[in-house]
Motif scaffolding. Sequence first.
Motif, PDB file in Angstrom:
ATOM      1  N   GLU A 196       0.834  -1.202   0.000  1.00 43.33           N
ATOM      2  CA  GLU A 196       0.000   0.000   0.000  1.00 43.33           C
ATOM      3  C   GLU A 196       0.868   1.251   0.000  1.00 43.33           C
ATOM      4  O   GLU A 196       0.589   2.219  -0.715  1.00 43.33           O
ATOM      5  CB  GLU A 196      -0.922   0.010   1.220  1.00 43.33           C
ATOM      6  N   SER A 197       1.952   1.227   0.783  1.00 48.03           N
ATOM      7  CA  SER A 197       2.862   2.364   0.846  1.00 48.03           C
ATOM      8  C   SER A 197       3.530   2.608  -0.507  1.00 48.03           C
ATOM      9  O   SER A 197       3.702   3.759  -0.930  1.00 48.03           O
ATOM     10  CB  SER A 197       3.921   2.127   1.923  1.00 48.03           C
ATOM     11  N   ARG A 198       3.887   1.530  -1.202  1.00 47.03           N
ATOM     12  CA  ARG A 198       4.524   1.665  -2.510  1.00 47.03           C
ATOM     13  C   ARG A 198       3.566   2.271  -3.533  1.00 47.03           C
ATOM     14  O   ARG A 198       3.966   3.108  -4.354  1.00 47.03           O
ATOM     15  CB  ARG A 198       5.011   0.301  -3.005  1.00 47.03           C
ATOM     16  N   VAL A 199       2.307   1.847  -3.498  1.00 45.00           N
ATOM     17  CA  VAL A 199       1.320   2.383  -4.428  1.00 45.00           C
ATOM     18  C   VAL A 199       1.098   3.866  -4.157  1.00 45.00           C
ATOM     19  O   VAL A 199       1.051   4.697  -5.075  1.00 45.00           O
ATOM     20  CB  VAL A 199      -0.009   1.608  -4.322  1.00 45.00           C
ATOM     21  N   GLN A 200       0.965   4.230  -2.885  1.00 40.46           N
ATOM     22  CA  GLN A 200       0.754   5.626  -2.520  1.00 40.46           C
ATOM     23  C   GLN A 200       1.943   6.488  -2.924  1.00 40.46           C
ATOM     24  O   GLN A 200       1.776   7.599  -3.442  1.00 40.46           O
ATOM     25  CB  GLN A 200       0.533   5.747  -1.012  1.00 40.46           C
ATOM     26  N   HIS A 201       3.148   5.978  -2.702  1.00 41.41           N
ATOM     27  CA  HIS A 201       4.355   6.712  -3.084  1.00 41.41           C
ATOM     28  C   HIS A 201       4.404   6.916  -4.594  1.00 41.41           C
ATOM     29  O   HIS A 201       4.801   7.988  -5.079  1.00 41.41           O
ATOM     30  CB  HIS A 201       5.594   5.956  -2.603  1.00 41.41           C
ATOM     31  N   GLY A 202       4.003   5.899  -5.340  1.00 39.20           N
ATOM     32  CA  GLY A 202       3.996   6.019  -6.798  1.00 39.20           C
ATOM     33  C   GLY A 202       3.005   7.063  -7.277  1.00 39.20           C
ATOM     34  O   GLY A 202       3.298   7.835  -8.198  1.00 39.20           O
ATOM     35  N   ILE A 203       1.833   7.119  -6.663  1.00 38.79           N
ATOM     36  CA  ILE A 203       0.834   8.121  -7.031  1.00 38.79           C
ATOM     37  C   ILE A 203       1.359   9.518  -6.752  1.00 38.79           C
ATOM     38  O   ILE A 203       1.207  10.437  -7.570  1.00 38.79           O
ATOM     39  CB  ILE A 203      -0.482   7.875  -6.266  1.00 38.79           C
ATOM     40  N   GLU A 204       1.975   9.697  -5.599  1.00 41.79           N
ATOM     41  CA  GLU A 204       2.505  11.013  -5.236  1.00 41.79           C
ATOM     42  C   GLU A 204       3.589  11.451  -6.220  1.00 41.79           C
ATOM     43  O   GLU A 204       3.646  12.628  -6.613  1.00 41.79           O
ATOM     44  CB  GLU A 204       3.064  10.964  -3.813  1.00 41.79           C
ATOM     45  N   ASN A 205       4.444  10.525  -6.636  1.00 45.42           N
ATOM     46  CA  ASN A 205       5.489  10.860  -7.612  1.00 45.42           C
ATOM     47  C   ASN A 205       4.887  11.223  -8.968  1.00 45.42           C
ATOM     48  O   ASN A 205       5.338  12.161  -9.632  1.00 45.42           O
ATOM     49  CB  ASN A 205       6.458   9.681  -7.764  1.00 45.42           C
ATOM     50  N   LEU A 206       3.881  10.465  -9.389  1.00 43.13           N
ATOM     51  CA  LEU A 206       3.249  10.753 -10.676  1.00 43.13           C
ATOM     52  C   LEU A 206       2.574  12.122 -10.668  1.00 43.13           C
ATOM     53  O   LEU A 206       2.670  12.873 -11.641  1.00 43.13           O
ATOM     54  CB  LEU A 206       2.225   9.666 -11.009  1.00 43.13           C
ATOM     55  N   LEU A 207       1.898  12.445  -9.581  1.00 42.74           N
ATOM     56  CA  LEU A 207       1.245  13.750  -9.483  1.00 42.74           C
ATOM     57  C   LEU A 207       2.261  14.878  -9.531  1.00 42.74           C
ATOM     58  O   LEU A 207       2.017  15.941 -10.138  1.00 42.74           O
ATOM     59  CB  LEU A 207       0.436  13.830  -8.182  1.00 42.74           C
ATOM     60  N   LEU A 208       3.411  14.664  -8.914  1.00 32.89           N
ATOM     61  CA  LEU A 208       4.443  15.690  -8.885  1.00 32.89           C
ATOM     62  C   LEU A 208       5.116  15.845 -10.246  1.00 32.89           C
ATOM     63  O   LEU A 208       5.254  16.967 -10.768  1.00 32.89           O
ATOM     64  CB  LEU A 208       5.486  15.346  -7.817  1.00 32.89           C
ATOM     65  N   LEU A 209       5.519  14.730 -10.840  1.00 35.91           N
ATOM     66  CA  LEU A 209       6.269  14.791 -12.096  1.00 35.91           C
ATOM     67  C   LEU A 209       5.382  15.099 -13.300  1.00 35.91           C
ATOM     68  O   LEU A 209       5.876  15.616 -14.313  1.00 35.91           O
ATOM     69  CB  LEU A 209       7.011  13.471 -12.308  1.00 35.91           C
TER      70      LEU A 209
END
Length: 240
Positions: A196-209
């Motif tokens: 779950e943490s990995r998925v959330q981290h990926g979403i946050e990175n995608l939103l930023l980049l």
Amino acid sequence: MEQIDQKNITMHSAVEYVYGLFREFGAVPATPYSFYRLAQSKQSILHYPGGAREAYHEKGDEYSLFWPGCDNNDESPPHDFVRVAARFNATIVPLSAIGAADSGLFLGSGSSDDFTNAINTFRCIFPQLSSSIQNLHDSPLTAKGGREKNNPRPPPLVFPKLTPSRHYFLFGPPYQTDQLDHNDRKECSLVYQEIESRVQHGIENLLLLSKKDPYRDFLKRFLYETLTAKKAPTFCVNEF
């Protein structure tokens, strides 16, 4: 053109048609039995732990995860998909994605007053369809198959935008379960939280980049791809 009522086309039949298309592409009812049998037969599974809470999210909850906690007393704990994966030595690949929530015009959640107000407006414009939408809200189709009365998570009222947002997908590092004991509930719960943490981290990175993507805007992307006959570039995955 025949009238809508002459064709007997309703919102329910349209949704059931879409469900039929999903089944044609391999979709199955979202039940523990289906998940177990698919894993047992070594099938690839696209699993959404957040379920209807994420799919039918409230306004302002775009790209938020609502995975069930591991401290509940349900007969089927949320981390059971990890246990099933470990039972058959399956590889779990976290998948983060954004873009869908930005491609629709959100008029209100099914549980809010916005939905009622939108239905009243819609009824004045399309009286033939308003009752079907209301029925779909009151007795929606579920991912488990069939309909559910008094569903606590009815579908929101969303219409597609004329200019869809660009979609971004990120596959995280795979998690091998061959060394994970499926009978160790505590360890499986920890793995569940890590995924779950990995998925959330990926979403946050995608939103930023995605904000750095020069072709995030539909018009720029459309013009580039039309004039060059090439796919519009985006940010480099090495930035993660």
